[in-house]
Write a protein that holds these residues in place. Structure first.
Motif, PDB file in Angstrom:
ATOM      1  N   VAL A 544       0.863  -1.838   0.004  1.00 32.47           N
ATOM      2  CA  VAL A 544      -0.346   0.122  -0.270  1.00 32.47           C
ATOM      3  C   VAL A 544       0.508   1.085   0.081  1.00 32.47           C
ATOM      4  O   VAL A 544       1.925   1.559   0.780  1.00 32.47           O
ATOM      5  CB  VAL A 544      -1.184   0.343   1.229  1.00 32.47           C
ATOM      6  CG1 VAL A 544      -1.496   1.519   0.909  1.00 32.47           C
ATOM      7  CG2 VAL A 544      -1.655  -1.183   1.333  1.00 32.47           C
ATOM      8  N   ARG A 545       0.793   2.372  -0.990  1.00 32.49           N
ATOM      9  CA  ARG A 545       1.153   3.471  -0.861  1.00 32.49           C
ATOM     10  C   ARG A 545       0.626   4.006   0.692  1.00 32.49           C
ATOM     11  O   ARG A 545      -0.265   4.614   0.888  1.00 32.49           O
ATOM     12  CB  ARG A 545       1.291   4.347  -1.723  1.00 32.49           C
ATOM     13  CG  ARG A 545       1.576   6.126  -1.827  1.00 32.49           C
ATOM     14  CD  ARG A 545       1.479   6.534  -2.868  1.00 32.49           C
ATOM     15  NE  ARG A 545       1.727   7.590  -2.928  1.00 32.49           N
ATOM     16  CZ  ARG A 545       2.351   8.170  -4.329  1.00 32.49           C
ATOM     17  NH1 ARG A 545       1.533   8.257  -5.253  1.00 32.49           N
ATOM     18  NH2 ARG A 545       2.770   9.466  -4.256  1.00 32.49           N
ATOM     19  N   THR A 546       2.567   4.658   1.414  1.00 30.63           N
ATOM     20  CA  THR A 546       2.416   5.179   2.675  1.00 30.63           C
ATOM     21  C   THR A 546       1.501   6.072   2.623  1.00 30.63           C
ATOM     22  O   THR A 546       1.749   6.668   3.692  1.00 30.63           O
ATOM     23  CB  THR A 546       3.511   4.949   3.067  1.00 30.63           C
ATOM     24  OG1 THR A 546       4.814   6.013   2.585  1.00 30.63           O
ATOM     25  CG2 THR A 546       4.255   3.413   2.861  1.00 30.63           C
ATOM     26  N   ASN A 547       1.844   6.720   1.884  1.00 30.98           N
ATOM     27  CA  ASN A 547       1.153   8.268   1.800  1.00 30.98           C
ATOM     28  C   ASN A 547       0.660   8.176   1.287  1.00 30.98           C
ATOM     29  O   ASN A 547       0.145   8.317  -0.244  1.00 30.98           O
ATOM     30  CB  ASN A 547       2.773   9.540   1.218  1.00 30.98           C
ATOM     31  CG  ASN A 547       3.094   9.128  -0.117  1.00 30.98           C
ATOM     32  OD1 ASN A 547       3.812   8.106  -0.420  1.00 30.98           O
ATOM     33  ND2 ASN A 547       3.269   9.591  -0.638  1.00 30.98           N
ATOM     34  N   GLN A 548      -0.607   8.728   1.290  1.00 33.50           N
ATOM     35  CA  GLN A 548      -1.968   9.485   0.902  1.00 33.50           C
ATOM     36  C   GLN A 548      -2.739  10.737   0.668  1.00 33.50           C
ATOM     37  O   GLN A 548      -1.532  11.379   1.099  1.00 33.50           O
ATOM     38  CB  GLN A 548      -2.936   8.043   1.688  1.00 33.50           C
ATOM     39  CG  GLN A 548      -2.921   6.919   1.936  1.00 33.50           C
ATOM     40  CD  GLN A 548      -3.286   6.257   0.632  1.00 33.50           C
ATOM     41  OE1 GLN A 548      -3.506   6.741  -1.053  1.00 33.50           O
ATOM     42  NE2 GLN A 548      -3.001   4.849   0.471  1.00 33.50           N
ATOM     43  N   TRP A 549      -3.955  10.974   0.363  1.00 34.35           N
ATOM     44  CA  TRP A 549      -4.622  13.320   0.175  1.00 34.35           C
ATOM     45  C   TRP A 549      -4.288  12.548   1.696  1.00 34.35           C
ATOM     46  O   TRP A 549      -4.605  11.935   2.525  1.00 34.35           O
ATOM     47  CB  TRP A 549      -5.328  12.691  -0.960  1.00 34.35           C
ATOM     48  CG  TRP A 549      -5.445  14.039  -1.204  1.00 34.35           C
ATOM     49  CD1 TRP A 549      -7.354  14.883  -0.775  1.00 34.35           C
ATOM     50  CD2 TRP A 549      -4.593  15.672  -1.728  1.00 34.35           C
ATOM     51  NE1 TRP A 549      -6.841  16.162  -1.121  1.00 34.35           N
ATOM     52  CE2 TRP A 549      -5.125  16.844  -1.761  1.00 34.35           C
ATOM     53  CE3 TRP A 549      -2.631  15.333  -1.945  1.00 34.35           C
ATOM     54  CZ2 TRP A 549      -4.380  17.415  -1.930  1.00 34.35           C
ATOM     55  CZ3 TRP A 549      -2.384  16.269  -2.118  1.00 34.35           C
ATOM     56  CH2 TRP A 549      -3.399  17.562  -2.593  1.00 34.35           C
ATOM     57  N   VAL A 567      -8.342   3.872  -1.705  1.00 30.15           N
ATOM     58  CA  VAL A 567      -6.958   4.227  -1.443  1.00 30.15           C
ATOM     59  C   VAL A 567      -5.909   3.793  -1.985  1.00 30.15           C
ATOM     60  O   VAL A 567      -6.015   3.135  -2.784  1.00 30.15           O
ATOM     61  CB  VAL A 567      -6.545   2.977   0.326  1.00 30.15           C
ATOM     62  CG1 VAL A 567      -4.863   2.782   0.466  1.00 30.15           C
ATOM     63  CG2 VAL A 567      -7.282   3.428   0.896  1.00 30.15           C
ATOM     64  N   ASN A 568      -4.941   4.173  -2.641  1.00 33.43           N
ATOM     65  CA  ASN A 568      -4.061   3.994  -3.402  1.00 33.43           C
ATOM     66  C   ASN A 568      -3.074   2.745  -2.625  1.00 33.43           C
ATOM     67  O   ASN A 568      -2.227   3.335  -1.780  1.00 33.43           O
ATOM     68  CB  ASN A 568      -2.549   6.061  -3.541  1.00 33.43           C
ATOM     69  CG  ASN A 568      -1.979   5.317  -5.144  1.00 33.43           C
ATOM     70  OD1 ASN A 568      -1.452   4.752  -4.878  1.00 33.43           O
ATOM     71  ND2 ASN A 568      -1.575   7.173  -5.241  1.00 33.43           N
ATOM     72  N   ASP A 570      -0.290   2.197  -4.404  1.00 30.04           N
ATOM     73  CA  ASP A 570       1.184   1.891  -5.239  1.00 30.04           C
ATOM     74  C   ASP A 570       1.948   2.189  -4.963  1.00 30.04           C
ATOM     75  O   ASP A 570       2.907   3.095  -4.320  1.00 30.04           O
ATOM     76  CB  ASP A 570       0.694   3.276  -6.156  1.00 30.04           C
ATOM     77  CG  ASP A 570       2.035   3.017  -7.840  1.00 30.04           C
ATOM     78  OD1 ASP A 570       2.797   2.378  -7.601  1.00 30.04           O
ATOM     79  OD2 ASP A 570       2.377   4.753  -7.996  1.00 30.04           O
ATOM     80  N   ALA A 571       2.784   1.310  -4.367  1.00 25.64           N
ATOM     81  CA  ALA A 571       3.838   0.745  -2.822  1.00 25.64           C
ATOM     82  C   ALA A 571       4.432   1.511  -3.606  1.00 25.64           C
ATOM     83  O   ALA A 571       5.588   2.187  -2.799  1.00 25.64           O
ATOM     84  CB  ALA A 571       3.697  -0.472  -2.908  1.00 25.64           C
ATOM     85  N   ALA A 572       5.573   1.826  -5.125  1.00 30.59           N
ATOM     86  CA  ALA A 572       6.175   2.126  -5.295  1.00 30.59           C
ATOM     87  C   ALA A 572       6.159   3.610  -4.876  1.00 30.59           C
ATOM     88  O   ALA A 572       7.189   4.645  -5.132  1.00 30.59           O
ATOM     89  CB  ALA A 572       6.145   1.829  -6.836  1.00 30.59           C
ATOM     90  N   GLY A 573       5.348   4.182  -5.091  1.00 28.31           N
ATOM     91  CA  GLY A 573       5.136   6.012  -4.541  1.00 28.31           C
ATOM     92  C   GLY A 573       5.624   5.896  -3.725  1.00 28.31           C
ATOM     93  O   GLY A 573       5.399   7.039  -2.813  1.00 28.31           O
ATOM     94  N   SER A 574       5.773   5.502  -2.492  1.00 27.31           N
ATOM     95  CA  SER A 574       6.103   5.262  -1.527  1.00 27.31           C
ATOM     96  C   SER A 574       6.443   6.584  -0.646  1.00 27.31           C
ATOM     97  O   SER A 574       8.299   6.324  -1.315  1.00 27.31           O
ATOM     98  CB  SER A 574       5.626   4.124  -0.600  1.00 27.31           C
ATOM     99  OG  SER A 574       4.570   3.339  -0.668  1.00 27.31           O
ATOM    100  N   VAL A 575       7.512   6.953  -0.579  1.00 28.90           N
ATOM    101  CA  VAL A 575       7.262   7.739   0.901  1.00 28.90           C
ATOM    102  C   VAL A 575       8.533   7.937   2.144  1.00 28.90           C
ATOM    103  O   VAL A 575       9.246   8.571   3.129  1.00 28.90           O
ATOM    104  CB  VAL A 575       7.588   9.450   0.192  1.00 28.90           C
ATOM    105  CG1 VAL A 575       7.763   9.670  -1.076  1.00 28.90           C
ATOM    106  CG2 VAL A 575       6.243  10.242   1.150  1.00 28.90           C
TER     107      VAL A 575
END
Length: 623
Positions: A544-549, A567-568, A570-575
């Motif tokens: 799961v992407r760790t940063n959402q809106w 919920v986004n 896209d785990a590759a976009g996590s920061v």
């Protein structure tokens, strides 16, 4: 010798009687009962019975006076619904058609009332045929009425519950099956004759709660309005009720005399993973120990209503379920709220700056911190990490309440309110002194900053020991604007951490808001230094992407809510990341991301955590 004539006649009579009995026993094609009926009142009682005779009298000697629906494998009847029928009326007609076909092999077609009337019709719900018979809706309100008129069979329902129970009653009367549990199979009664006087009428006074008899809009929602979380529960349940009734129910801090209370009860005696729904008289109580219990109860109530558009509650009803019933791939980490995949747990969460970001053109950050503090602490209470690192923490406004709330849960803060220039460090660590021992701690405000007036990026570190096992944890917040500056900050941190590792002989765990995806310079600086990503090497990882809106404050509801439709993933976009200096001392059992309505409402970053062990072991139950 002369025959005994009286005895011979007696034997003949006995043989004839035996033959008749054998014939009766061998007849397995008896049609179902002809049920004539009265005006049974099932209002509020859940009794769907009329006063009709439900014995099975056997096949009529002649179909005269009866409706011959099916005979010898065929039917002259059609099913009629309105052109603009309600969904539940249309579904009832389909259920009737399909069930009859499963029982008898006979297909009865469905047509709409815009076609010319014929004499042999089975009518479901309101149609334009009502000039041909007396519907008498007032006699059953939200309940149902089944009756014949001429050669027509009419099935009317005043609500989805009424129509559901009408079908259930009919198939119980004529085929002795429970429509809700019956497995499709041919009946021993291939023909269907309906007694000309068949009539069942049952009155309900509530569409949503037919067996209690109180309309849902007449309930009062009871909860503690002084409790931030209970206010949230009340608002969300009130919204659900309004979606059903189009009305807003009143609320109260205390139960009202006379019943009709819908009570939200925080009960520590309920198993932490569970919820309970119970009914006493007209009072409905929803019990749970924590917010996972409440959200599971709400989900269950929504599903129960969606299935039939009514609740099957009655006096004495009780049901207990678990939040694990509703987990999916996105929310899989929440299964570990009450158990661990390993021995130790470390968590990180960017909690979003205070009540206002202070930044130009960023109104999305201007959200109240008071409720978000409570939500963050409620999450920590369920997951109970041994060490919990925060980012974007400050004591301005009301955000400083997080510290007190975590201390109330048994945490000790490593927080530097003054780094030497009167400015606090925004990356505090909290640890449980009952599970870990603190050996050393400190902070680092990075010298490399994008703007010298903004010195917010920093790290707070602690060296811990549990049963002789040592590890260093650093809560970090790296540069947002410039990834190359972020990489320089990594270099500063590694110089500090390297010395501490040499002194204490421990693995370093660096976690928090990197402000960098895995392909960008900040992250790569740690990877190049030999650090391993827990998400990659964990035995189980949640994608799961760790940063959402950013969440938003709903001014109408008065609570924080997620501002996203999905919920986004896209785990590759996590920061947000957790990286370890080496994997020789620990096995990473789980990399988790806490995804739920609470965490999505508290910050634009989701909590991330790892469960790890000295060696592979079995799961350890937390409770």
């Amino acid at each position: 010798m002369k025959p005994n004539k009286p005895l011979s006649r007696l034997l003949v009579v006995l043989l004839l009687l035996c033959a008749m009995l054998l014939a009766a026993c061998s007849n397995t094609e008896q049609p179902p009962a002809d049920t004539t009926g009265g005006t049974g009142d099932g209002a509020g009682s859940g009794d769907t019975g009329g006063t009709g005779d439900t014995d099975r009298p056997g096949e009529p000697e002649t179909p005269e006076g009866n409706l011959t629906i099916i005979e010898n494998g065929s039917s002259d009847y059609i099913i009629v619904i309105a052109e603009e029928a309600q969904t539940w009326e249309r579904n009832a007609a389909l259920t009737f058609k399909d069930t009859i076909e499963d029982l008898t092999g006979v297909t009865i077609k469905i047509k709409t009332d815009n076609e010319t009337p014929v004499s042999k019709e089975i009518i479901f719900g309101k149609t334009n045929r009502e000039s041909l018979f007396e519907a008498d809706y007032d006699s059953f309100n939200m309940g149902y009425r089944i009756f014949s008129s001429g050669e027509r069979l009419i099935v009317l329902g005043g609500s989805p519950a009424g129509m559901h129970d009408a079908l259930a009653r009919f198939f119980s009367d004529y085929y002795e099956i429970d429509l809700d549990t019956w497995e499709p199979a041919p009946s021993e009664y291939p023909d269907l004759y309906i007694n000309g006087g068949y009539m069942i009428r049952v009155n309900y006074t509530s569409a949503e709660l037919p067996y209690i008899g109180v309309p849902l809009k007449d309930y009062t929602l009871v909860y503690n309005s002084a409790d931030t979380l209970q206010v949230r529960y009340g608002v969300l349940l009130k919204e659900f009720i309004a979606s059903i009734t189009n009305e807003t129910v009143p609320v109260s801090d205390t139960e009202l005399d006379g019943g009709k209370n819908l009570i939200l009860k925080v009960d520590p005696e309920v198993t932490p993973t569970n919820f309970r729904v119970s009914v006493s008289g007209t009072d409905i109580t929803v019990s749970f120990a924590n917010y996972y219990g409440f959200y599971a109860a709400r989900e269950w109530l929504q599903q129960e209503f969606a299935d039939g558009q009514f609740f099957s509650f009655e006096d004495g009803f009780a049901y207990e379920g678990s939040y694990e019933m509703f987990l999916d791939k996105t929310t899989a980490s929440t299964a570990y709220a009450f158990k661990r995949a390993g021995t130790y747990r470390v968590m990180f969460n960017n909690v979003l700056w205070g009540s206002s970001s202070g930044g130009e053109g960023r109104p999305q950050n201007d959200v109240p911190a008071l409720e978000r503090n409570t939500l963050t602490a409620a999450m920590a209470a369920l997951y109970q990490p041994d060490v919990f690192g925060l980012q974007e923490y400050s004591e301005n406004g009301t955000q400083g309440a997080i510290k007190g709330l975590l201390e109330d849960l048994g945490y000790t803060a490593i927080y530097f309110a003054d780094r030497g220039d009167g400015t606090p460090v925004s990356t505090p660590l909290f640890y449980r002194a009952d599970s870990v021992t603190l050996l050393d701690s400190g902070f680092l405000v990075f010298e490399n900053q994008p703007v010298q007036t903004d010195l917010s990026k920093s790290a707070t570190w602690g060296v811990f020991e549990i049963d002789g096992t040592r590890f260093l944890v650093a809560s970090v917040h790296f540069c947002t604007q410039d990834k190359e500056i972020g990489a320089l900050q990594v270099g500063e941190l590694l110089t500090l951490v390297g010395g501490l590792q040499e002194e204490y002989g421990c693995t370093a765990i660096i976690g928090g808001d990197y402000n960098s995806t895995v392909s960008e310079a900040t992250y790569q600086a740690l990877a190049s230094a030999g650090y391993s990503d827990a998400h990659t090497y964990a035995a189980e990882s949640i994608d799961v992407r760790t940063n959402q809106w950013y969440p938003k404050f709903d001014t109408d509801a008065g609570i924080m809510k997620p501002d996203l439709t999905a919920v986004n993933t896209d785990a590759a976009g996590s920061v947000d990341h957790i990286m370890l200096s080496d994997l020789s001392n620990f096995s990473i059992d789980l990399f988790g991301v806490v995804v739920d309505d609470v965490t999505l409402s508290a910050s634009d970053h989701l909590p991330v955590f790892i469960d790890f062990s000295n060696q592979d072991n079995e799961w350890t139950e937390r409770y």
